[in-house]
Design a protein around this motif. Structure first.
Motif, mmCIF file in Angstrom:
data_model
loop_
_atom_site.group_PDB
_atom_site.id
_atom_site.type_symbol
_atom_site.label_atom_id
_atom_site.label_comp_id
_atom_site.label_asym_id
_atom_site.label_seq_id
_atom_site.Cartn_x
_atom_site.Cartn_y
_atom_site.Cartn_z
ATOM 1 N N LYS A 124 0.857 -1.191 0.000
ATOM 2 C CA LYS A 124 0.000 0.000 0.000
ATOM 3 C C LYS A 124 0.894 1.242 0.000
ATOM 4 O O LYS A 124 1.221 1.777 1.062
ATOM 5 C CB LYS A 124 -0.890 -0.029 1.251
ATOM 6 C CG LYS A 124 -2.140 0.813 1.145
ATOM 7 C CD LYS A 124 -3.017 0.608 2.376
ATOM 8 C CE LYS A 124 -4.169 1.609 2.330
ATOM 9 N NZ LYS A 124 -4.592 2.040 3.650
ATOM 10 N N ASN A 152 2.393 2.286 5.439
ATOM 11 C CA ASN A 152 1.000 2.715 5.275
ATOM 12 C C ASN A 152 0.006 1.567 5.440
ATOM 13 O O ASN A 152 -1.077 1.741 6.010
ATOM 14 C CB ASN A 152 0.838 3.369 3.900
ATOM 15 C CG ASN A 152 -0.533 3.963 3.702
ATOM 16 O OD1 ASN A 152 -1.213 4.305 4.667
ATOM 17 N ND2 ASN A 152 -0.955 4.098 2.457
ATOM 18 N N THR A 155 -1.721 0.553 9.047
ATOM 19 C CA THR A 155 -2.897 1.201 9.640
ATOM 20 C C THR A 155 -3.919 1.438 8.540
ATOM 21 O O THR A 155 -3.559 1.797 7.412
ATOM 22 C CB THR A 155 -2.574 2.565 10.287
ATOM 23 O OG1 THR A 155 -2.361 3.522 9.261
ATOM 24 C CG2 THR A 155 -1.357 2.488 11.186
ATOM 25 N N ASP A 163 -1.623 9.049 6.316
ATOM 26 C CA ASP A 163 -2.201 8.941 7.669
ATOM 27 C C ASP A 163 -1.199 8.447 8.710
ATOM 28 O O ASP A 163 -1.546 8.336 9.879
ATOM 29 C CB ASP A 163 -3.444 8.040 7.650
ATOM 30 C CG ASP A 163 -3.104 6.597 7.299
ATOM 31 O OD1 ASP A 163 -2.199 6.392 6.476
ATOM 32 O OD2 ASP A 163 -3.736 5.689 7.860
ATOM 33 N N ASP A 164 0.049 8.162 8.284
ATOM 34 C CA ASP A 164 1.044 7.642 9.234
ATOM 35 C C ASP A 164 2.275 8.542 9.324
ATOM 36 O O ASP A 164 3.399 8.057 9.412
ATOM 37 C CB ASP A 164 1.443 6.216 8.841
ATOM 38 C CG ASP A 164 0.259 5.279 8.877
ATOM 39 O OD1 ASP A 164 -0.504 5.339 9.865
ATOM 40 O OD2 ASP A 164 0.065 4.517 7.917
HETATM 41 CA CA CA Z 1 -2.117 3.898 6.835
#
Ligand code: CA
Length: 328
Positions: A124, A152, A155, A163-164
């Motif tokens: 991802k 990535n 999570t 988002d990380d």
């Molecule tokens: Ca993530």
């Protein structure tokens, strides 16, 4: 008619410099020879080391362009020495680009540098967290693992591929180390004693109005979690008696900082005083690097003050910055 105006302006700027005492000259941003963003700072051997990203976007162009991290040091929080770049995003061989927000921490004489970079491979693709290590706070730093510490795909709480980001490390008095991180959803995870492996599951934090830029610090027996909220970003904070929460939201710590949609804070105590380090887009057009902005940010520093009950007073952002040299 350009020349007379230019001449007039130059004369007026010159007059200002000649007639203004040095102490009254604006000190925020603290560096005007390069753009600096996303500050992190540590205290080591009576010096502050400040780590920043390096905004390289051209004036008027849109988008973040950061390829390396810079380090500066100071013995008094007023005078700063530049030590150049400690690392480039591509020094992590598995990373494509994007030298985003970082965090430094010392453990057992080694300096661990955690940072957000873009990784275009794996299950991802997206922003990942890498960790580099050095025997010196000014480097050279090398990838401590040869692979990302957190990717990535690990999570899935939010759909965005950034988002990380924004690692922030805190080591408890008993030696337990934790990494806080995240955009959109705030998260934390324990680190092994070697500081380069995760130890257990990733947990979600319960704090309101969260965007990004977590920073954890402790003062007395209070833990503080500061973070960027909304967009444009203000800085909010929460307090707890434990690193595991519950975190009690305390509201606004700092307003939107001049001419910048984002913000990112570092909080340190140095020689008995407390400091709030952040960034603005407020570099002036007559600086050596030209005018600042959303993608051309600059680090600024102001005082941080606590109330008797442990809450923090709202930051008063100033253009003069820190004028009183820190001393024991
Ligand atoms: Ca993530």
């Amino acid at each position: 008619m350009k020349t007379p105006l230019k001449r007039l302006l130059s004369a007026s700027i010159l007059a200002t410099f000649i007639t203004t005492p040095l102490a009254a000259l604006a000190k925020n941003p603290i560096v005007d020879t390069v753009f600096t963003a996303d500050p992190a700072a540590i205290v080591h051997n009576d010096k502050v080391y400040l780590y920043t990203g390096h905004d390289e976007q051209e004036a008027g162009k849109v988008g973040f362009n950061l390829n390396e991290w810079l380090v500066f040091s100071s013995e008094d929080m007023v005078n700063w020495e530049a030590h150049g770049a400690i690392m480039r995003a591509t020094d992590f061989e598995w990373a494509l680009n994007s030298a985003w927000a970082s965090h430094m921490i010392e453990r057992d004489g080694k300096f661990y540098f955690y940072t957000s970079v873009y990784k275009d491979s794996g299950p991802k693709p997206g922003f990942a967290i890498g960790v580099a290590v050095s025997d010196s706070p000014t480097g050279p730093f090398v990838d401590a693992r040869g692979s990302a510490l957190l990717t990535n795909d690990m999570t899935t709480h939010s759909p965005n591929n950034w988002d990380d980001i924004d690692p922030a490390i805190f080591i408890e008095e008993n030696g337990d180390a934790y990494m806080f991180f995240g955009n959109t959803v705030p998260k934390y995870v324990k680190l092994k004693d070697n500081m380069i492996e995760l130890d257990g599951e990733i947990k979600v934090l319960d704090i309101p109005h969260f965007t990004e830029a977590l920073w954890v610090h402790k003062k007395g027996d209070n833990y503080y979690l500061t973070y960027a909220s909304g967009l444009p970003e203000t800085i909010h904070y929460a307090m707890s008696k434990s690193i595991h929460g519950p975190w009690i939201h305390q509201g606004l710590l700092n307003e939107v900082a001049g001419n910048s949609n984002t913000n990112h804070q570092a909080i340190i105590e140095f020689k008995g005083k407390d400091y709030f380090i952040y960034h603005t887009g407020a570099m002036q057009h007559n600086s050596p690097v030209g005018i600042g902005g959303e993608f051309r940010r600059s680090v600024a520093i102001d005082k941080l003050e606590y109330n008797e009950d442990g809450t923090m007073k709202p930051i008063v952002m100033t253009s003069r910055g820190i004028t009183e040299p820190a001393s024991e």
